[in-house]
Design a protein around this motif. Sequence first.
Motif, PDB file in Angstrom:
ATOM      1  N   LYS A 134      11.481  41.038  65.547  1.00 22.25           N
ATOM      2  CA  LYS A 134      12.755  41.748  65.410  1.00 22.25           C
ATOM      3  C   LYS A 134      13.588  41.266  64.211  1.00 22.25           C
ATOM      4  CE  LYS A 134      11.640  44.065  69.025  1.00 22.25           C
ATOM      5  NZ  LYS A 134      12.346  44.002  70.296  1.00 22.25           N
ATOM      6  N   ARG A 135      12.925  40.754  63.193  1.00 24.13           N
ATOM      7  CA  ARG A 135      13.605  40.441  61.946  1.00 24.13           C
ATOM      8  C   ARG A 135      13.366  41.581  60.959  1.00 24.13           C
ATOM      9  NH1 ARG A 135      12.002  33.991  61.448  1.00 24.13           N
ATOM     10  NH2 ARG A 135      13.219  33.294  63.238  1.00 24.13           N
ATOM     11  N   SER A 136      13.803  41.411  59.727  1.00 20.66           N
ATOM     12  CA  SER A 136      13.627  42.464  58.724  1.00 20.66           C
ATOM     13  C   SER A 136      13.217  41.865  57.397  1.00 20.66           C
ATOM     14  CB  SER A 136      14.933  43.244  58.539  1.00 20.66           C
ATOM     15  OG  SER A 136      15.316  43.899  59.726  1.00 20.66           O
ATOM     16  N   VAL A 188      14.718  48.394  53.832  1.00 19.16           N
ATOM     17  CA  VAL A 188      14.795  47.347  54.845  1.00 19.16           C
ATOM     18  C   VAL A 188      13.727  47.666  55.882  1.00 19.16           C
ATOM     19  CG1 VAL A 188      16.238  46.139  56.514  1.00 19.16           C
ATOM     20  CG2 VAL A 188      17.274  47.125  54.455  1.00 19.16           C
ATOM     21  N   ILE A 189      12.704  46.821  55.956  1.00 21.25           N
ATOM     22  CA  ILE A 189      11.573  47.061  56.841  1.00 21.25           C
ATOM     23  C   ILE A 189      11.665  46.127  58.047  1.00 21.25           C
ATOM     24  CG2 ILE A 189       9.066  47.073  57.046  1.00 21.25           C
ATOM     25  CD1 ILE A 189      10.153  49.181  55.137  1.00 21.25           C
ATOM     26  N   PRO A 190      11.966  46.639  59.228  1.00 24.31           N
ATOM     27  CA  PRO A 190      11.999  45.779  60.419  1.00 24.31           C
ATOM     28  C   PRO A 190      10.599  45.245  60.740  1.00 24.31           C
ATOM     29  CG  PRO A 190      13.171  47.845  60.797  1.00 24.31           C
ATOM     30  CD  PRO A 190      12.395  48.010  59.524  1.00 24.31           C
ATOM     31  N   ARG A 210      22.768  42.849  59.637  1.00 26.45           N
ATOM     32  CA  ARG A 210      22.297  42.320  60.913  1.00 26.45           C
ATOM     33  C   ARG A 210      23.308  41.375  61.565  1.00 26.45           C
ATOM     34  NH1 ARG A 210      19.650  37.249  61.007  1.00 26.45           N
ATOM     35  NH2 ARG A 210      19.314  36.273  58.972  1.00 26.45           N
ATOM     36  N   VAL A 257      12.370  50.485  64.520  1.00 28.97           N
ATOM     37  CA  VAL A 257      13.524  51.375  64.562  1.00 28.97           C
ATOM     38  C   VAL A 257      13.060  52.746  65.057  1.00 28.97           C
ATOM     39  CG1 VAL A 257      15.444  52.367  63.271  1.00 28.97           C
ATOM     40  CG2 VAL A 257      14.562  50.126  62.646  1.00 28.97           C
ATOM     41  N   ILE A 305      16.782  52.384  55.540  1.00 28.89           N
ATOM     42  CA  ILE A 305      16.121  51.882  56.746  1.00 28.89           C
ATOM     43  C   ILE A 305      15.347  53.039  57.367  1.00 28.89           C
ATOM     44  CG2 ILE A 305      16.414  50.792  59.002  1.00 28.89           C
ATOM     45  CD1 ILE A 305      19.087  49.742  58.079  1.00 28.89           C
ATOM     46  N   LYS A 320       8.139  44.141  63.550  1.00 29.43           N
ATOM     47  CA  LYS A 320       8.010  44.430  64.977  1.00 29.43           C
ATOM     48  C   LYS A 320       7.812  43.185  65.816  1.00 29.43           C
ATOM     49  CE  LYS A 320       5.643  47.633  68.099  1.00 29.43           C
ATOM     50  NZ  LYS A 320       4.610  48.683  68.211  1.00 29.43           N
TER      51      LYS A 320
END
Length: 546
Positions: free
Chosen positions: A280-282, A273-275, A70, A114, A105, A277
């Motif tokens: 907008k972090r992961s 890696v789970i974004p 990131r 994503v 991802i 919503k």
Amino acid sequence: MPAAPFDRAQSLARLGSERFDVLVVGGGITGVGCALDAASRGLRTALIERHDLASGTSSRSSKLVHGGLRYLQQGEVALVYEALAERQRLRHTAPHLVRLMPFMIPIMSKGGVVNPKIARALGSAMWMYDLTGGARIGKLHKRLHKDEALAHMPTLPADKLTSAYLYYDAQADDARLCLAVARTAAQHGAAVATYASLVAVTKGPDDKVRGAVVEADGERIDVRCDVIVNAAGVWSDDVRALDEGANPDTIRPAKGIHITVPWAKVRNDIAAVIPVKEDKRSLFVVPWGELTYIGTTDTDYDGPLDDPQCTPEDIAYVLRAVNAAITTTITESDIVGTWAGLRPLVNSVGGGKTADLSRRHAVIASPSGVVTVTGGKLTTYRRMAVDAIDEVRHLLGRGGRSRTRRLELVGAHGFTAPPAGSADEHLARRYGTEAAIVRSLAAGDPDLAEPLVAGLPYLRAEAIYAVRFEMAQTLDDVLSRRTRARLLARDASAAAAPSVAALIAPELGWDEVRVKAEIASYEAAIAYERTSAHLPETALDTALGA
């Protein structure tokens, strides 16, 4: 061959009897890195830590050795390049502790962060990640079809998943990496003392550092040294205040938390890696044996620095984010472990989110000779140490160039990784070539071959090894950092506390009063951790479906 001496009493005696070129304050990864860099250059080096090695941030990270994908999106290309170069060095200097891990991802057709449009931009970032470091390990990213992604993590929503990206980074047990660096520093002559606090900086008539006053075991020790390296992390402003007379307020702590749940709740055979919503972090979702840990958050923190805790709001954030990305449901009752740590970010003008602050480090030398190193991250600890000790070299007018680029850590020399899933893998991945010592302890006493904590892979022999060779001084040292029982199985580790205390008591010379005090202290810490997060008591065997 026996392990190298790593003796606290001996180090405390040296603090009062020898003169040092440099005294390092802080036994986290940055501090031990500075001690190793200095000692391996031939500088007379001492390190003090007021609690246990890695007892702060350096045992509470995401346990990843990575470039930070990131950060490319923030334009920090040079930082990512440096981190990936350090990742590669660690793979050679600590192959038993640092191992490659695939990361995935997922890309969703609807309702996901994503989506296909963002995925195209992410693909460009992936190529940049490969160019800045992925190519060094011979592992380039690739696009996975939906079925391939589901094979790696069958709990992803099949009706929304379209594909995924696969790339590679590395994982390491942060506390054991820190310990290995400290022990290697000791092998090069550094005096390393835990439970030793800095209480004053002493200066000469020219207002230059001439030493320090250190308190350990209720006594004060006058330490003679020419330079002090302040590597105290989120506490570095407190150390600066002893030198400057006022707190400079340069550190902005950011809290990160993780939870541990049974692997069966997620069933990922690689990291994901789970974004998130909503902001907008992961989140990283990382398998760890029969368990999976999930984190991290990244929020401003203004509470007590000594013992940050997971709050109900922290837990709710992580559960909300992960449950939005999988088809199973994880609840508070599934959580068997938690941990919270504080990143020592360098404060910037103008504020903003902690997630947007740079992970670059800074080295600042005071007029008196206190060198402060702050910021950075686990992966770049060696580079931070080089820069800090280069400044020490400048102040002293002596000391050679850094030798740590290829310097193997304890347990690395001659290490060959055993087959994945083999009986030898657990010990080999924790101790490297010194695993033979632990095995010999277990072979010599059947009791030591038994599990230390029910449901976890640690042997009772590992607790004996921890107090004999790794400077473990308390029950918490053994259960939280020499092993990771507390992080993996909070309540199961508390249940095992009496037997572990009884096991190590003869090694440490504890009487019955001390044994009871150690057990009570550990159980109280676990209860506080659980109640702070409003979590129910959870038995590990029940959580694992045993």
